[in-house]
Scaffold this active site. Structure first.
Site, PDB file in Angstrom:
ATOM      1  N   ARG A  84       0.843  -1.207   0.000  1.00 25.78           N
ATOM      2  CA  ARG A  84       0.000   0.000   0.000  1.00 25.78           C
ATOM      3  C   ARG A  84       0.888   1.271   0.000  1.00 25.78           C
ATOM      4  NH1 ARG A  84      -0.481   4.572   2.660  1.00 25.78           N
ATOM      5  NH2 ARG A  84      -0.093   3.474   4.609  1.00 25.78           N
ATOM      6  N   ASP A  85       1.493   1.605   1.122  1.00 24.40           N
ATOM      7  CA  ASP A  85       2.309   2.830   1.206  1.00 24.40           C
ATOM      8  C   ASP A  85       3.460   2.765   0.199  1.00 24.40           C
ATOM      9  OD1 ASP A  85       3.537   5.190   2.133  1.00 24.40           O
ATOM     10  OD2 ASP A  85       3.124   4.733   4.221  1.00 24.40           O
ATOM     11  N   ASN A 143       9.327   4.922   3.638  1.00 25.88           N
ATOM     12  CA  ASN A 143       9.151   4.414   5.008  1.00 25.88           C
ATOM     13  C   ASN A 143      10.446   3.795   5.511  1.00 25.88           C
ATOM     14  OD1 ASN A 143       6.321   4.189   3.724  1.00 25.88           O
ATOM     15  ND2 ASN A 143       5.903   3.758   5.862  1.00 25.88           N
ATOM     16  N   HIS A 173       8.453   7.283   8.622  1.00 25.71           N
ATOM     17  CA  HIS A 173       9.132   7.503   7.349  1.00 25.71           C
ATOM     18  C   HIS A 173      10.565   7.945   7.663  1.00 25.71           C
ATOM     19  CE1 HIS A 173       5.789   7.098   4.384  1.00 25.71           C
ATOM     20  NE2 HIS A 173       5.089   7.143   5.508  1.00 25.71           N
ATOM     21  N   CYS A 231       3.474   9.469   1.088  1.00 18.63           N
ATOM     22  CA  CYS A 231       2.106   9.880   0.778  1.00 18.63           C
ATOM     23  C   CYS A 231       2.133  10.902  -0.352  1.00 18.63           C
ATOM     24  CB  CYS A 231       1.459  10.466   2.038  1.00 18.63           C
ATOM     25  SG  CYS A 231      -0.181  11.124   1.721  1.00 18.63           S
ATOM     26  N   HIS A 280       4.548   4.241  12.955  1.00 18.99           N
ATOM     27  CA  HIS A 280       4.766   4.175  11.499  1.00 18.99           C
ATOM     28  C   HIS A 280       5.713   5.334  11.157  1.00 18.99           C
ATOM     29  CE1 HIS A 280       2.736   3.973   7.294  1.00 18.99           C
ATOM     30  NE2 HIS A 280       3.344   5.151   7.258  1.00 18.99           N
TER      31      HIS A 280
HETATM   32  P1  HMG Z   1     -13.567  13.360  -3.204  1.00 21.03           P
HETATM   33  O1  HMG Z   1     -13.351  13.868  -4.583  1.00 21.03           O
HETATM   34  O2  HMG Z   1     -13.865  14.338  -2.124  1.00 21.03           O
HETATM   35  O3  HMG Z   1     -14.706  12.235  -3.175  1.00 21.03           O
HETATM   36  O4  HMG Z   1     -12.291  12.475  -2.819  1.00 21.03           O
HETATM   37  P2  HMG Z   1     -16.211  12.267  -3.581  1.00 21.03           P
HETATM   38  O5  HMG Z   1     -16.961  11.581  -2.506  1.00 21.03           O
HETATM   39  O6  HMG Z   1     -16.625  13.656  -4.012  1.00 21.03           O
HETATM   40  O7  HMG Z   1     -16.208  11.335  -4.891  1.00 21.03           O
HETATM   41  C1  HMG Z   1     -15.495  11.666  -6.060  1.00 21.03           C
HETATM   42  C2  HMG Z   1     -15.316  10.418  -6.919  1.00 21.03           C
HETATM   43  O8  HMG Z   1     -14.494   9.470  -6.232  1.00 21.03           O
HETATM   44  C3  HMG Z   1     -16.620   9.699  -7.206  1.00 21.03           C
HETATM   45  O9  HMG Z   1     -16.461   9.025  -8.439  1.00 21.03           O
HETATM   46  C4  HMG Z   1     -16.697   8.662  -6.114  1.00 21.03           C
HETATM   47  O10 HMG Z   1     -17.485   7.555  -6.438  1.00 21.03           O
HETATM   48  C5  HMG Z   1     -15.241   8.257  -5.997  1.00 21.03           C
HETATM   49  P3  HMG Z   1     -16.975   9.662  -9.824  1.00 21.03           P
HETATM   50  O11 HMG Z   1     -18.449   9.860  -9.627  1.00 21.03           O
HETATM   51  O12 HMG Z   1     -16.224  10.953 -10.029  1.00 21.03           O
HETATM   52  O13 HMG Z   1     -16.616   8.606 -10.833  1.00 21.03           O
HETATM   53  N1  HMG Z   1     -14.880   7.767  -4.666  1.00 21.03           N
HETATM   54  C6  HMG Z   1     -14.217   6.613  -4.453  1.00 21.03           C
HETATM   55  N2  HMG Z   1     -13.762   5.661  -5.290  1.00 21.03           N
HETATM   56  C7  HMG Z   1     -13.135   4.604  -4.752  1.00 21.03           C
HETATM   57  N3  HMG Z   1     -12.936   4.465  -3.415  1.00 21.03           N
HETATM   58  C8  HMG Z   1     -13.376   5.388  -2.559  1.00 21.03           C
HETATM   59  C9  HMG Z   1     -14.057   6.506  -3.069  1.00 21.03           C
HETATM   60  N4  HMG Z   1     -14.606   7.599  -2.487  1.00 21.03           N
HETATM   61  C10 HMG Z   1     -15.089   8.350  -3.470  1.00 21.03           C
HETATM   62  N5  HMG Z   1     -13.153   5.234  -1.248  1.00 21.03           N
HETATM   63  C11 HMG Z   1     -11.300  10.677  -1.580  1.00 21.03           C
HETATM   64  C12 HMG Z   1     -12.194  11.891  -1.527  1.00 21.03           C
HETATM   65  C13 HMG Z   1     -11.024  10.244  -0.173  1.00 21.03           C
HETATM   66  C14 HMG Z   1     -12.013   9.577  -2.353  1.00 21.03           C
HETATM   67  C15 HMG Z   1      -9.994  11.043  -2.340  1.00 21.03           C
HETATM   68  O14 HMG Z   1      -9.470  12.222  -1.788  1.00 21.03           O
HETATM   69  C16 HMG Z   1      -8.956   9.948  -2.239  1.00 21.03           C
HETATM   70  O15 HMG Z   1      -9.140   8.835  -2.721  1.00 21.03           O
HETATM   71  N6  HMG Z   1      -7.816  10.255  -1.629  1.00 21.03           N
HETATM   72  C17 HMG Z   1      -6.719   9.300  -1.536  1.00 21.03           C
HETATM   73  C18 HMG Z   1      -6.071   9.430  -0.222  1.00 21.03           C
HETATM   74  C19 HMG Z   1      -4.880   8.506  -0.151  1.00 21.03           C
HETATM   75  O16 HMG Z   1      -4.884   7.389  -0.636  1.00 21.03           O
HETATM   76  N7  HMG Z   1      -3.795   9.007   0.475  1.00 21.03           N
HETATM   77  C20 HMG Z   1      -2.607   8.195   0.685  1.00 21.03           C
HETATM   78  C21 HMG Z   1      -2.818   7.249   1.809  1.00 21.03           C
HETATM   79  S1  HMG Z   1      -2.639   8.032   3.402  1.00 21.03           S
HETATM   80  C22 HMG Z   1      -0.952   7.905   3.733  1.00 21.03           C
HETATM   81  O17 HMG Z   1      -0.175   7.553   2.884  1.00 21.03           O
HETATM   82  C23 HMG Z   1      -0.476   8.169   5.134  1.00 21.03           C
HETATM   83  C24 HMG Z   1      -0.180   6.865   5.895  1.00 21.03           C
HETATM   84  O18 HMG Z   1       0.813   6.091   5.255  1.00 21.03           O
HETATM   85  C25 HMG Z   1       0.289   7.174   7.329  1.00 21.03           C
HETATM   86  C26 HMG Z   1       1.388   8.211   7.369  1.00 21.03           C
HETATM   87  O19 HMG Z   1       2.466   7.988   6.825  1.00 21.03           O
HETATM   88  O20 HMG Z   1       1.093   9.224   7.976  1.00 21.03           O
HETATM   89  C27 HMG Z   1      -1.430   5.996   6.027  1.00 21.03           C
HETATM   90 MG    MG Z   2       2.938   6.391   5.446  1.00 18.14          MG
END
Ligand code: HMG
Ligand code: MG
Length: 298
Positions: A13-14, A247, A207, A238, A205
């Site tokens: 994932r990450d 990480n 990085h 991210c 967690h």
């Molecule tokens: P949005 O545009 O506000 O969502 O995005 P929406 O509800 O307005 O929907 C827009 C479109 O996305 C729609 O599709 C929805 O159906 C679809 P369309 O009608 O345009 O075809 N949609 C989805 N599709 C699949 N899965 C879903 C989903 N939700 C809506 N869950 C949203 C909001 C959260 C979806 C967007 O901002 C997003 O996907 N962000 C990704 C965030 C992400 O993956 N970040 C990286 C992970 S976090 C990280 O790395 C940190 C971590 O490692 C810890 C650390 O290091 O701190 C965990």
């Molecule tokens: Mg992370």
């Protein structure tokens, strides 16, 4: 001493979410099988996020379905919102991780919600997951420093963690999203969290942006933490947090823990082969700090 430390691998994932090369589903699944064979006890196998936002995670549903018979590894998925939760349930996920950040701006940038909305939504998802008998993890991202708002007040992290636990989080993951924490800051926040919640419910967690991830693990270990996220070959970052480097490498943390007398039950030589697999698939020179040393000794 032969104390056990649980390593949760976040490479699929990450590690893969922000690579130049997007791996196909077969390669992602093969990576997970290899990690399981190396003895990793827990793996975050993907995320249910918008494929427009993170194209590399498209198809996580297929991966979850193909791994439904795996019994010897805790397989979890990251979900940002209720839609992600529903998709994860449809695919048959058994462990879900919600992903709130500790600051207003980081939530906006990462998942397009305010801090208040994020906490409310994360709590709702946790409650639903508990009602559905799933296991739950809850990140608190940017727990030490935010790329947009700077240093984060530890009381803010504690308050969020309290709400998440109260809503059913089995585990809180204190996450240093941009690799800005140092061992003194880690000791301080972890001690506060351990005092409040107990070490068993906590994990960390890190990085490795500023080369302090291993020292931060030591600081957390000395406060009683026995669960850590790590990422094969030091991949990761991210896409919505500028300055987030890879990480902490799984091979580096496993090697350090084993040499300190802790037990992980993970096969370092197999990890080394997985680093080679990642390098080949990603067409990049990847690997933790100890990869060249491990190669020489084999
Ligand atoms: P949005 O545009 O506000 O969502 O995005 P929406 O509800 O307005 O929907 C827009 C479109 O996305 C729609 O599709 C929805 O159906 C679809 P369309 O009608 O345009 O075809 N949609 C989805 N599709 C699949 N899965 C879903 C989903 N939700 C809506 N869950 C949203 C909001 C959260 C979806 C967007 O901002 C997003 O996907 N962000 C990704 C965030 C992400 O993956 N970040 C990286 C992970 S976090 C990280 O790395 C940190 C971590 O490692 C810890 C650390 O290091 O701190 C965990
Ligand atoms: Mg992370």
């Amino acid at each position: 001493m032969n104390e056990y430390v649980y390593i949760n691998e976040v490479g699929p994932r990450d590690g893969l979410q922000n690579q130049k090369t997007i791996l196909d589903i077969d390669s992602r699944t093969e990576l997970i099988h290899q990690l399981i064979k190396a003895g990793i006890p827990g793996i975050e196998i993907g995320s249910f996020v918008s494929p427009k936002a993170v194209p590399a995670m498209a198809g996580t549903d297929e991966i979850v379905k193909s791994l439904e018979n795996i019994k010897n590894c805790d397989l979890s998925v990251l979900i940002p919102n209720m839609k992600g939760y529903e998709l994860a349930c449809d695919a048959g996920a058994k462990i879900i991780s919600v992903v709130p950040s500790a600051t207003e701006t980081m939530n906006q940038k990462n998942i397009n919600m305010s801090l208040e909305e994020t906490i409310k939504n994360s709590c709702k998802i946790l409650q639903a997951a508990k009602a559905d008998n799933l296991c739950t993890r809850a990140y608190v991202s940017v727990a030490w420093e935010c790329p947009y708002e700077g240093l984060v007040d530890s009381n803010q992290v504690l308050e969020i963690a309290y709400k998440l636990i109260d809503s059913g989080a089995d585990e809180i993951i204190l996450a240093d999203t941009i690799g800005a924490a140092n061992p003194a800051g880690v000791s301080k926040l972890v001690k506060q969290c351990v005092d409040q919640f107990g070490a068993d419910q906590l994990s960390a967690h890190f990085h490795d942006t500023r080369a302090m991830a291993l020292s931060n693990v030591c600081a957390a270990l000395y406060e009683g933490i026995r669960k850590f996220d790590a990422c094969i070959a030091g991949l990761g970052g991210c896409p919505f947090a500028p300055g987030a480097a890879g990480n902490l490498a799984t091979e580096d943390i496993c090697n350090m823990l084993e040499q300190m007398g802790y037990q992980t039950n993970i096969d370092l030589n197999k990890l080394n082969s997985i680093v080679d697999f990642c390098a080949e698939k990603l067409d990049a020179n990847v690997g933790g700090r100890m990869t060249p040393w491990l190669r020489k000794t084999n």
